[in-house]
Design an enzyme around this catalytic site. Structure first.
Site, short mmCIF file in Angstrom:
data_model
loop_
_atom_site.label_atom_id
_atom_site.label_comp_id
_atom_site.label_asym_id
_atom_site.label_seq_id
_atom_site.Cartn_x
_atom_site.Cartn_y
_atom_site.Cartn_z
N LYS A 66 0.85 -1.20 0.00
CA LYS A 66 0.00 0.00 0.00
C LYS A 66 0.88 1.25 0.00
O LYS A 66 1.91 1.28 0.69
CB LYS A 66 -0.91 -0.02 1.24
CG LYS A 66 -1.92 1.11 1.28
CD LYS A 66 -2.84 0.98 2.49
CE LYS A 66 -3.91 2.04 2.50
NZ LYS A 66 -4.82 1.93 3.66
N SER A 141 -9.70 1.65 2.45
CA SER A 141 -8.84 2.40 1.56
C SER A 141 -7.75 1.56 0.88
O SER A 141 -7.16 2.02 -0.09
CB SER A 141 -8.18 3.55 2.32
OG SER A 141 -7.34 3.04 3.34
N SER A 165 -9.95 -0.44 6.64
CA SER A 165 -9.31 -0.33 5.33
C SER A 165 -8.65 -1.59 4.80
O SER A 165 -8.32 -1.65 3.62
CB SER A 165 -8.29 0.80 5.33
OG SER A 165 -8.97 2.00 5.12
N1 GLN Z 1 -13.38 4.29 5.88
C1 GLN Z 1 -12.74 4.66 7.10
C2 GLN Z 1 -12.31 6.09 7.05
O1 GLN Z 1 -12.43 6.68 6.01
C3 GLN Z 1 -11.59 3.76 7.42
C4 GLN Z 1 -10.39 4.03 6.61
C5 GLN Z 1 -9.18 3.27 7.07
O2 GLN Z 1 -9.28 2.25 7.73
N2 GLN Z 1 -8.02 3.82 6.76
O3 GLN Z 1 -11.84 6.65 8.00
#
Ligand code: GLN
Length: 469
Positions: A66, A141, A165
């Site tokens: 990532k 994400s 994410s």
């Molecule tokens: N969708 C969640 C957010 O936007 C989690 C994102 C993540 O785990 N980085 O904060």
């Protein structure tokens, strides 16, 4: 794609890694937009070394990383314009560990900008696509990492999970993804979104590869004072014996009605629960009464931490740097106005508001109190139960563009993943069926540092599902 376990053993036995890696790059489908950066040159160089005399548990195994994880000499952007052209001078701890074990970095994967999102649509580099249906999002994400595994391009990848994410894209793309206990994996070199919530974690096609990758990345690190680490052993400990396992099914994760959970998701997860009973596990009653406040508490805490973390992007030290030099305030404002996307700006604004004098007690401190209550709910539920079983996402992968203009509906999709980060407990998402050819994910949640228990449960279910029962 063969598993990481198989590939490492093949390369040890003389299969040409260089040929394999060359082919791998030919097979990467650029239209899926899963990578921000590909590093073919350095990968081929490493493959040559593997063929000469390499060693390690991931010898020659290709891995996607990532783009929020720092890689020495390889551009790391966090999918943000503000980090354009930033090349880290050091490796994250997890990258050092992977290199020691002979893994080969294929590229840096697409993601939501600064990990803020649920669909990989907030990326400055355009959205990634779901290989199961290209008109749909891969989740986020860590969407690029999940999609490249699901497309059969690499066997394993790293993601990071602040509020879902790793598990959301694993669920949407039909792969395995694990969010470790807070403090199991070093965050050294992870570009921070919300430090108190996030962990780097493994993503793979099956549970064995997930366990192997966790063995490696959970090594001790002095540089992250919040890390305890582990001495691994997750792969060797895998067992599919479910007799005596006690599990709870928190009904709070199944929503109130058909609008809050897709009926097909509910059915697949309930079927999986029956499978656990057939395998000899015993269901216990549990309740998580404060879970209903988790989303609100999560977004206040995450955005507050983000507003502070992102202050370091001033356009002076790294990344985007353009225009003529003016006074500090003008330069700082111009670069941040240009460099951050709309969702990141929204979160900096809300987070700054929640932390400002007069509102700090009303929002941020309240959210911290709620967080403690949620942690207590999990502690209590996991006293009698070894694991909790629930749907990872209440919905299926949605259409690209469907929710991007409605941030609240995107936030709501995280309803089943964020409580786990607030409590700091581990959770793994595994595939448990399909609806309209779209994968469904099952979430197995465990006690802190009991990754072995959730991996065993995931492994048992996977074995059962593969045997066609
Ligand atoms: N969708 C969640 C957010 O936007 C989690 C994102 C993540 O785990 N980085 O904060």
């Amino acid at each position: 794609m063969e598993t990481a376990c198989k590939l490492a053993s093949d390369f040890r036995n003389g299969r040409s890694c260089e040929e394999f890696i060359e082919k791998l790059y030919e097979n990467i489908d650029e239209k899926l937009n899963t990578y921000i950066t590909l590093c073919m040159k350095s990968a081929l160089k490493s493959a040559k070394k593997v063929d000469k005399n390499g060693k390690g548990r991931l010898l020659g195994v290709p891995i996607a990383i990532k783009d929020s994880i720092s890689t020495e000499g390889i551009k790391t952007t966090c999918a943000s314009h503000i980090l354009d052209g930033y090349i880290p001078p050091y490796d994250a701890h997890v990258i050092e560990l992977l290199k020691k074990e002979g893994a080969i970095i294929i590229g840096k994967t697409n993601m939501d900008e600064f990990s803020m999102g649920t669909s990989t649509e907030t990326s400055f580099y355009g959205p990634a696509k779901n290989p199961c249906n290209r008109r749909r999002v891969p989740g986020g994400s860590s969407g690029g990492s999940a999609a490249t595994i699901s497309a059969g391009e690499v066997p394993i990848a790293l993601g990071s999970d602040t509020g879902g994410s790793i598990r959301c894209p694993a669920s949407f793309c039909g792969i395995v993804g694990l969010k470790p206990t807070y403090g199991l994996v070093s965050r050294y070199g992870l570009i921070a979104y919300a430090n108190s919530l996030e962990q780097i974690g493994p993503m793979a096609n099956d549970v064995r590869d997930t366990a192997l990758l966790l063995d490696i990345i959970s090594g001790h690190d002095q540089r992250d004072s919040t890390q305890i680490g582990s001495s691994g052993g997750y792969l060797d400990a895998l067992s599919d014996d479910m007799h005596g396992l006690k599990f709870g099914v928190p009904e709070e994760f199944f929503g109130k009605d058909e609008d809050s959970i897709d009926p097909q998701v509910e059915k697949s997860v309930r079927d999986a629960i029956s499978t656990f009973e057939e395998m000899g596990a015993e269901q216990k009653k549990v309740e998580l009464p404060n879970i209903k406040y988790a989303l609100a508490a999560y977004y206040i805490i995450a955005m507050s931490e983000a507003s502070s973390n992102l202050a370091r992007f001033d356009g002076l030290r790294y990344g985007l740097r353009e225009g003529k030099d003016e006074d500090w305030h003008t330069t700082f404002s111009n670069i941040r106005a240009k460099g951050f996307g709309a969702e990141v700006k929204r979160r900096i604004l809300i987070g700054t508001y929640a932390l400002s004098a007069g509102y700090y007690g009303k929002y941020y401190l309240k959210a911290l109190c709620v967080r403690t209550l949620i942690k207590q709910d999990f502690d209590f539920a996991l006293k009698d139960c070894d694991v909790l079983i629930a749907p990872t996402m209440p919905i299926l992968a949605f259409e690209l563009g469907e929710k991007i203009d409605d941030p609240l509906s995107l936030y709501m999709a995280d309803v089943n993943t964020v409580p786990i980060n607030l409590a700091g407990v581990p959770s793994v998402s595994i595939p448990c069926g399909f609806s309209r050819k779209l994968p469904i994910g099952l979430q197995i949640i465990g006690r802190p540092f009991e990754e072995k228990t959730i991996l065993n449960a995931a492994y048992a279910y996977e074995q059962q599902a593969n045997s066609g029962n």
